[in-house]
Design a protein around this motif. Structure first.
Motif, PDB file in Angstrom:
ATOM      1  N   LEU A 135       7.115  -7.480   3.181  1.00  0.00           N
ATOM      2  CA  LEU A 135       6.375  -8.236   4.196  1.00  0.00           C
ATOM      3  C   LEU A 135       5.007  -7.620   4.461  1.00  0.00           C
ATOM      4  O   LEU A 135       4.026  -8.342   4.682  1.00  0.00           O
ATOM      5  CB  LEU A 135       7.193  -8.294   5.488  1.00  0.00           C
ATOM      6  N   PHE A 136       4.932  -6.305   4.426  1.00  0.00           N
ATOM      7  CA  PHE A 136       3.636  -5.655   4.637  1.00  0.00           C
ATOM      8  C   PHE A 136       2.683  -5.984   3.491  1.00  0.00           C
ATOM      9  O   PHE A 136       1.498  -6.261   3.713  1.00  0.00           O
ATOM     10  CB  PHE A 136       3.815  -4.148   4.751  1.00  0.00           C
ATOM     11  N   GLY A 137       3.195  -5.950   2.269  1.00  0.00           N
ATOM     12  CA  GLY A 137       2.357  -6.315   1.133  1.00  0.00           C
ATOM     13  C   GLY A 137       1.872  -7.755   1.228  1.00  0.00           C
ATOM     14  O   GLY A 137       0.703  -8.057   0.940  1.00  0.00           O
ATOM     15  N   LEU A 138       2.782  -8.663   1.660  1.00  0.00           N
ATOM     16  CA  LEU A 138       2.395 -10.063   1.823  1.00  0.00           C
ATOM     17  C   LEU A 138       1.359 -10.221   2.927  1.00  0.00           C
ATOM     18  O   LEU A 138       0.397 -10.993   2.798  1.00  0.00           O
ATOM     19  CB  LEU A 138       3.641 -10.890   2.139  1.00  0.00           C
ATOM     20  N   ALA A 150      -2.939   5.427  -5.705  1.00  0.00           N
ATOM     21  CA  ALA A 150      -2.567   5.375  -4.288  1.00  0.00           C
ATOM     22  C   ALA A 150      -1.123   5.809  -4.080  1.00  0.00           C
ATOM     23  O   ALA A 150      -0.816   6.546  -3.130  1.00  0.00           O
ATOM     24  CB  ALA A 150      -2.775   3.955  -3.751  1.00  0.00           C
ATOM     25  N   GLU A 151      -0.231   5.365  -4.961  1.00  0.00           N
ATOM     26  CA  GLU A 151       1.179   5.764  -4.846  1.00  0.00           C
ATOM     27  C   GLU A 151       1.344   7.258  -5.095  1.00  0.00           C
ATOM     28  O   GLU A 151       2.128   7.943  -4.406  1.00  0.00           O
ATOM     29  CB  GLU A 151       2.029   4.966  -5.830  1.00  0.00           C
ATOM     30  N   THR A 152       0.593   7.793  -6.073  1.00  0.00           N
ATOM     31  CA  THR A 152       0.653   9.233  -6.341  1.00  0.00           C
ATOM     32  C   THR A 152       0.168  10.034  -5.128  1.00  0.00           C
ATOM     33  O   THR A 152       0.791  11.027  -4.720  1.00  0.00           O
ATOM     34  CB  THR A 152      -0.209   9.578  -7.567  1.00  0.00           C
ATOM     35  N   PHE A 203       0.373   2.583   2.640  1.00  0.00           N
ATOM     36  CA  PHE A 203       1.177   2.500   3.853  1.00  0.00           C
ATOM     37  C   PHE A 203       2.497   1.757   3.669  1.00  0.00           C
ATOM     38  O   PHE A 203       3.308   1.736   4.603  1.00  0.00           O
ATOM     39  CB  PHE A 203       0.364   1.823   4.962  1.00  0.00           C
ATOM     40  N   GLY A 204       2.702   1.157   2.519  1.00  0.00           N
ATOM     41  CA  GLY A 204       3.937   0.408   2.309  1.00  0.00           C
ATOM     42  C   GLY A 204       4.640   0.681   0.999  1.00  0.00           C
ATOM     43  O   GLY A 204       5.457  -0.123   0.559  1.00  0.00           O
ATOM     44  N   HIS A 205       4.316   1.800   0.331  1.00  0.00           N
ATOM     45  CA  HIS A 205       4.920   2.184  -0.948  1.00  0.00           C
ATOM     46  C   HIS A 205       4.463   1.237  -2.072  1.00  0.00           C
ATOM     47  O   HIS A 205       3.737   0.270  -1.853  1.00  0.00           O
ATOM     48  CB  HIS A 205       6.453   2.212  -0.848  1.00  0.00           C
ATOM     49  N   TRP A 206       4.920   1.539  -3.274  1.00  0.00           N
ATOM     50  CA  TRP A 206       4.474   0.779  -4.441  1.00  0.00           C
ATOM     51  C   TRP A 206       4.961  -0.669  -4.399  1.00  0.00           C
ATOM     52  O   TRP A 206       4.333  -1.561  -4.958  1.00  0.00           O
ATOM     53  CB  TRP A 206       4.934   1.454  -5.729  1.00  0.00           C
ATOM     54  N   ARG A 207       6.074  -0.909  -3.689  1.00  0.00           N
ATOM     55  CA  ARG A 207       6.586  -2.278  -3.620  1.00  0.00           C
ATOM     56  C   ARG A 207       5.608  -3.175  -2.844  1.00  0.00           C
ATOM     57  O   ARG A 207       5.338  -4.309  -3.248  1.00  0.00           O
ATOM     58  CB  ARG A 207       7.964  -2.295  -2.978  1.00  0.00           C
ATOM     59  N   ALA A 208       5.100  -2.658  -1.730  1.00  0.00           N
ATOM     60  CA  ALA A 208       4.114  -3.422  -0.968  1.00  0.00           C
ATOM     61  C   ALA A 208       2.847  -3.615  -1.788  1.00  0.00           C
ATOM     62  O   ALA A 208       2.235  -4.694  -1.767  1.00  0.00           O
ATOM     63  CB  ALA A 208       3.787  -2.710   0.345  1.00  0.00           C
ATOM     64  N   GLY A 209       2.449  -2.582  -2.536  1.00  0.00           N
ATOM     65  CA  GLY A 209       1.283  -2.710  -3.388  1.00  0.00           C
ATOM     66  C   GLY A 209       1.466  -3.751  -4.464  1.00  0.00           C
ATOM     67  O   GLY A 209       0.540  -4.509  -4.786  1.00  0.00           O
ATOM     68  N   LEU A 210       2.692  -3.801  -5.038  1.00  0.00           N
ATOM     69  CA  LEU A 210       2.966  -4.797  -6.085  1.00  0.00           C
ATOM     70  C   LEU A 210       2.907  -6.216  -5.522  1.00  0.00           C
ATOM     71  O   LEU A 210       2.318  -7.117  -6.142  1.00  0.00           O
ATOM     72  CB  LEU A 210       4.344  -4.526  -6.698  1.00  0.00           C
ATOM     73  N   VAL A 211       3.503  -6.421  -4.343  1.00  0.00           N
ATOM     74  CA  VAL A 211       3.466  -7.753  -3.723  1.00  0.00           C
ATOM     75  C   VAL A 211       2.024  -8.154  -3.422  1.00  0.00           C
ATOM     76  O   VAL A 211       1.598  -9.282  -3.719  1.00  0.00           O
ATOM     77  CB  VAL A 211       4.326  -7.762  -2.437  1.00  0.00           C
ATOM     78  N   VAL A 232      -4.841  -3.881  -2.275  1.00  0.00           N
ATOM     79  CA  VAL A 232      -3.761  -3.171  -2.977  1.00  0.00           C
ATOM     80  C   VAL A 232      -3.727  -1.705  -2.559  1.00  0.00           C
ATOM     81  O   VAL A 232      -2.644  -1.118  -2.412  1.00  0.00           O
ATOM     82  CB  VAL A 232      -3.945  -3.321  -4.499  1.00  0.00           C
ATOM     83  N   LEU A 233      -4.882  -1.108  -2.358  1.00  0.00           N
ATOM     84  CA  LEU A 233      -4.931   0.297  -1.930  1.00  0.00           C
ATOM     85  C   LEU A 233      -4.237   0.482  -0.586  1.00  0.00           C
ATOM     86  O   LEU A 233      -3.380   1.371  -0.423  1.00  0.00           O
ATOM     87  CB  LEU A 233      -6.389   0.742  -1.838  1.00  0.00           C
ATOM     88  N   ILE A 234      -4.573  -0.340   0.392  1.00  0.00           N
ATOM     89  CA  ILE A 234      -3.974  -0.224   1.734  1.00  0.00           C
ATOM     90  C   ILE A 234      -2.479  -0.508   1.684  1.00  0.00           C
ATOM     91  O   ILE A 234      -1.669   0.207   2.292  1.00  0.00           O
ATOM     92  CB  ILE A 234      -4.686  -1.190   2.704  1.00  0.00           C
ATOM     93  N   ALA A 235      -2.097  -1.551   0.956  1.00  0.00           N
ATOM     94  CA  ALA A 235      -0.681  -1.908   0.879  1.00  0.00           C
ATOM     95  C   ALA A 235       0.138  -0.781   0.257  1.00  0.00           C
ATOM     96  O   ALA A 235       1.249  -0.475   0.717  1.00  0.00           O
ATOM     97  CB  ALA A 235      -0.514  -3.194   0.075  1.00  0.00           C
ATOM     98  N   THR A 236      -0.388  -0.133  -0.773  1.00  0.00           N
ATOM     99  CA  THR A 236       0.354   0.936  -1.447  1.00  0.00           C
ATOM    100  C   THR A 236       0.425   2.197  -0.601  1.00  0.00           C
ATOM    101  O   THR A 236       1.465   2.851  -0.524  1.00  0.00           O
ATOM    102  CB  THR A 236      -0.298   1.253  -2.804  1.00  0.00           C
TER     103      THR A 236
END
Length: 359
Positions: A43-46, A135-137, A82-90, A76-80
């Motif tokens: 949801l955060f990624g969305l 970002a995930e790293t 603060f929301g892990h790679w899953r949020a970044g992928l979404v 994508v940077l912000i989503a990853t």
């Protein structure tokens, strides 16, 4: 509440800077189950993607189709972060393909109009993927550092608790050894010296217990609560009912090392008052004052007891009634606190004062 220069009161001590709080922020941290965490991250990624779409729609009113993938990068940077790679992928999938469909010519289609657009899309897709990976790293590195910090804080807390326990036991052991030695001698002078030494050990133990119980661990100490507790314990155990003990303690925060020295000084000074100022049931009063301002602090212990036979005008660390060990201890406490010890003239009784060194 006043405080000495360079030391903030506890209630005014600043928390972690904003960037430190942001670096460890995690949208899924408050959820326990893996499914809930996954839902929060998605949801955060969305939400990040929708925020980008709204911003892009506003920009299209002024600069349509320009920089179609520019906003995908921060999204994508912000989503990853603060929301892990899953949020970044979404966020990646929604924002990138939306920009391709609605912004990149031709609008409303995945067809390429300009011959260089296929490579343009591929380069942007690869660059955004690299941003997400970095970002995930970074997020994992910060999280690992935060966990290591928390583990170290917990370890130090355990060590401090163990140190407190051992310190209290050591005080008790020293006092017991002195009592044992006292029972093995018949020499009155030795017994008196050992009794006084035992009393000093108990004084240090009480002062240490007061500090730990009232303030816990930390680099600074609120002096009003601490000194009031020190004075209360001595007053209850050492003074007769016909001796009034009055206090006027300012609210002030001092470094822990200075606070320890002041607590021991006050303990020693009022213990001397109890022992020597009011013999044979004499009535009287003891006044303890502590002041603090921008230039420093001072401690005064004044009694209206029997006083000294010859009171000096102002004499540095003159022996108190009854011997020199107490004077030596108060001199040591003054040095530890970085202060000057003096005996001030009084019409009646005795007065000692400790003043912080302005230098």
């Amino acid at each position: 509440m006043r405080h000495c220069p360079g030391f903030l009161p506890r209630r005014f001590v600043r928390g972690p800077p904003l960037f430190q709080r942001l670096a460890t922020f995690d949208v899924s941290a408050g959820f326990a189950s893996p499914a809930a965490k996954l839902g929060a991250q998605s949801l955060f990624g969305l939400a990040c993607a929708l925020a980008m779409i709204g911003t892009r729609s506003v920009l299209d009113l002024f600069a349509p189709t320009s920089g179609p993938f520019a906003l995908v990068y921060p999204t994508v940077l912000i989503a990853t972060l603060f929301g892990h790679w899953r949020a970044g992928l979404v966020a990646y999938l929604f924002s990138f393909f939306w920009a391709w469909w609605f912004v990149l010519p031709s609008v409303g289609s995945f067809r390429f109009v300009v011959p260089t657009d296929p490579s343009r899309v591929a380069i942007n897709a690869s660059a955004v993927a690299i941003i997400a990976l970095l970002a995930e790293t970074f997020r994992r590195a910060v999280q690992a550092a935060a966990q290591a910090r928390d583990a170290e804080i917990e370890r130090r807390g355990l060590l401090m608790a163990e140190l407190e326990h051992r310190t209290k036991n050591n005080f008790a052991l020293v006092a017991s050894l002195l009592e044992l030695q006292k029972r093995r001698t018949d020499d009155v002078a030795v017994i008196s010296a050992l009794s006084e030494a035992t009393g000093r050990v108990h004084t240090f133990a009480r002062a240490y217990a007061n500090l730990v119980d009232s303030q816990g661990e930390g680099s600074s100490v609120e002096m009003r609560d601490y000194l009031e507790e020190v004075i209360l314990r001595v007053r209850e155990g050492a003074f007769a009912d016909n001796v009034a003990v009055r206090t006027d303690i300012a609210s002030c925060v001092l470094p822990r090392q200075v606070a320890v020295a002041l607590g021991l000084f006050v303990n020693e000074a009022i213990t001397n008052c109890a022992k020597y100022a009011f013999p044979e049931g004499r009535a009287g009063s003891v006044d303890i004052g502590f002041t603090c301002d921008g230039s420093g602090w001072s401690v005064t212990v004044r009694d209206d007891g029997v006083g000294n036979p010859a009171q000096p005008e102002i004499v540095e660390t003159q022996p108190r009634r009854g011997g020199g060990m107490g004077t030596g201890l108060m001199q040591a406490f003054a040095r530890q606190a970085g202060a000057e010890l003096s005996v001030e003239p009084t019409n009646r009784g005795h007065c000692v004062k400790l003043v912080s060194d302005p230098a």
